[in-house]
Design a protein around this motif. Structure first.
Motif, mmCIF file in Angstrom:
data_model
loop_
_atom_site.group_PDB
_atom_site.id
_atom_site.type_symbol
_atom_site.label_atom_id
_atom_site.label_comp_id
_atom_site.label_asym_id
_atom_site.label_seq_id
_atom_site.Cartn_x
_atom_site.Cartn_y
_atom_site.Cartn_z
ATOM 1 N N VAL A 9 -13.907 5.702 25.682
ATOM 2 C CA VAL A 9 -14.856 6.386 26.256
ATOM 3 C C VAL A 9 -15.402 6.269 27.762
ATOM 4 O O VAL A 9 -15.613 4.944 27.786
ATOM 5 N N GLY A 37 -17.688 7.413 31.113
ATOM 6 C CA GLY A 37 -18.834 8.601 31.424
ATOM 7 C C GLY A 37 -19.545 8.008 32.391
ATOM 8 O O GLY A 37 -19.443 6.900 33.264
ATOM 9 N N TRP A 38 -20.488 8.827 33.020
ATOM 10 C CA TRP A 38 -21.574 8.786 33.935
ATOM 11 C C TRP A 38 -23.019 9.348 33.393
ATOM 12 O O TRP A 38 -22.986 10.168 32.643
ATOM 13 N N TYR A 39 -23.929 8.215 33.642
ATOM 14 C CA TYR A 39 -25.064 8.493 33.646
ATOM 15 C C TYR A 39 -25.831 8.585 35.041
ATOM 16 O O TYR A 39 -25.255 8.031 35.907
ATOM 17 N N LEU A 62 -27.431 11.251 30.371
ATOM 18 C CA LEU A 62 -26.030 11.202 30.526
ATOM 19 C C LEU A 62 -25.762 12.462 31.124
ATOM 20 O O LEU A 62 -26.174 13.430 31.219
ATOM 21 N N ALA A 107 -22.072 13.122 31.928
ATOM 22 C CA ALA A 107 -20.829 13.772 31.410
ATOM 23 C C ALA A 107 -19.987 12.357 31.027
ATOM 24 O O ALA A 107 -20.317 11.397 31.448
ATOM 25 N N ARG A 108 -19.009 12.799 29.936
ATOM 26 C CA ARG A 108 -18.330 11.689 29.171
ATOM 27 C C ARG A 108 -16.936 12.334 29.139
ATOM 28 O O ARG A 108 -16.879 13.596 28.925
ATOM 29 N N ILE A 109 -15.998 11.305 29.004
ATOM 30 C CA ILE A 109 -14.772 11.895 28.550
ATOM 31 C C ILE A 109 -13.859 11.015 27.813
ATOM 32 O O ILE A 109 -14.089 9.695 27.792
ATOM 33 N N THR A 134 -14.208 16.238 26.577
ATOM 34 C CA THR A 134 -15.186 16.250 27.564
ATOM 35 C C THR A 134 -16.801 16.728 27.075
ATOM 36 O O THR A 134 -16.666 17.612 26.211
ATOM 37 N N TYR A 179 -20.868 17.661 28.857
ATOM 38 C CA TYR A 179 -21.226 17.776 30.132
ATOM 39 C C TYR A 179 -22.834 18.003 29.771
ATOM 40 O O TYR A 179 -23.163 18.548 28.842
ATOM 41 N N ILE A 206 -15.367 16.024 35.342
ATOM 42 C CA ILE A 206 -14.996 14.634 34.904
ATOM 43 C C ILE A 206 -13.564 14.667 34.739
ATOM 44 O O ILE A 206 -13.057 15.511 33.965
ATOM 45 N N CYS A 234 -21.804 4.264 36.041
ATOM 46 C CA CYS A 234 -20.658 4.447 35.352
ATOM 47 C C CYS A 234 -20.586 3.730 34.096
ATOM 48 O O CYS A 234 -21.166 2.431 34.234
#
Length: 118
Positions: A33, A35-37, A47, A49-51, A57, A59, A69, A95
């Motif tokens: 995984v 993602g972005w925090y 959080l 978004a994550r992929i 995904t 959001y 993302i 990230c």
């Protein structure tokens, strides 16, 4: 040693766009995984978004319809396209990546500042 290097933050006016990038480097078997925090002053990290490696995904409700993302597995890179930015999107964006090397764990980037002026 696995490292995540972010780029793309900056100052933008409300309604503008920014694109964040995060590249993973080092020796590892797989990136699961990514993602972005983000963390705003005086607030907890949340959080954005994550992929997954299957391109599924998720959001935060506050960014749905505005942020996208994506990932490029050939480049070990995750992107966050941020459109229609609002002042409340201001914060440090981090990230992260769930990576399997000798063992499986989360890695974090150093953070990049995003400032949206009204």
């Amino acid at each position: 040693q696995v490292q995540l290097v972010e780029s793309g933050g900056g100052l933008v006016q409300a309604g503008g766009s920014l694109r964040l990038s995060c590249a993973a480097s080092g020796t590892f078997f797989s990136i699961n995984v990514m993602g972005w925090y983000r963390q705003a002053p005086g607030k907890q990290r949340e959080l954005v978004a994550r992929i997954t490696n299957g391109d599924s995904t998720n959001y935060a409700d506050s960014v749905k319809g505005r942020f996208t993302i994506s990932r490029d597995d050939a480049k070990n890179t995750v992107y966050l396209q941020m459109n229609s930015l609002k002042p409340e999107d201001t914060g440090v964006y981090y990230c992260y990546a769930d990576i399997t090397s000798a063992f499986r764990r989360d890695y974090w980037g150093q953070g990049t500042q995003v400032t949206v002026s009204s």
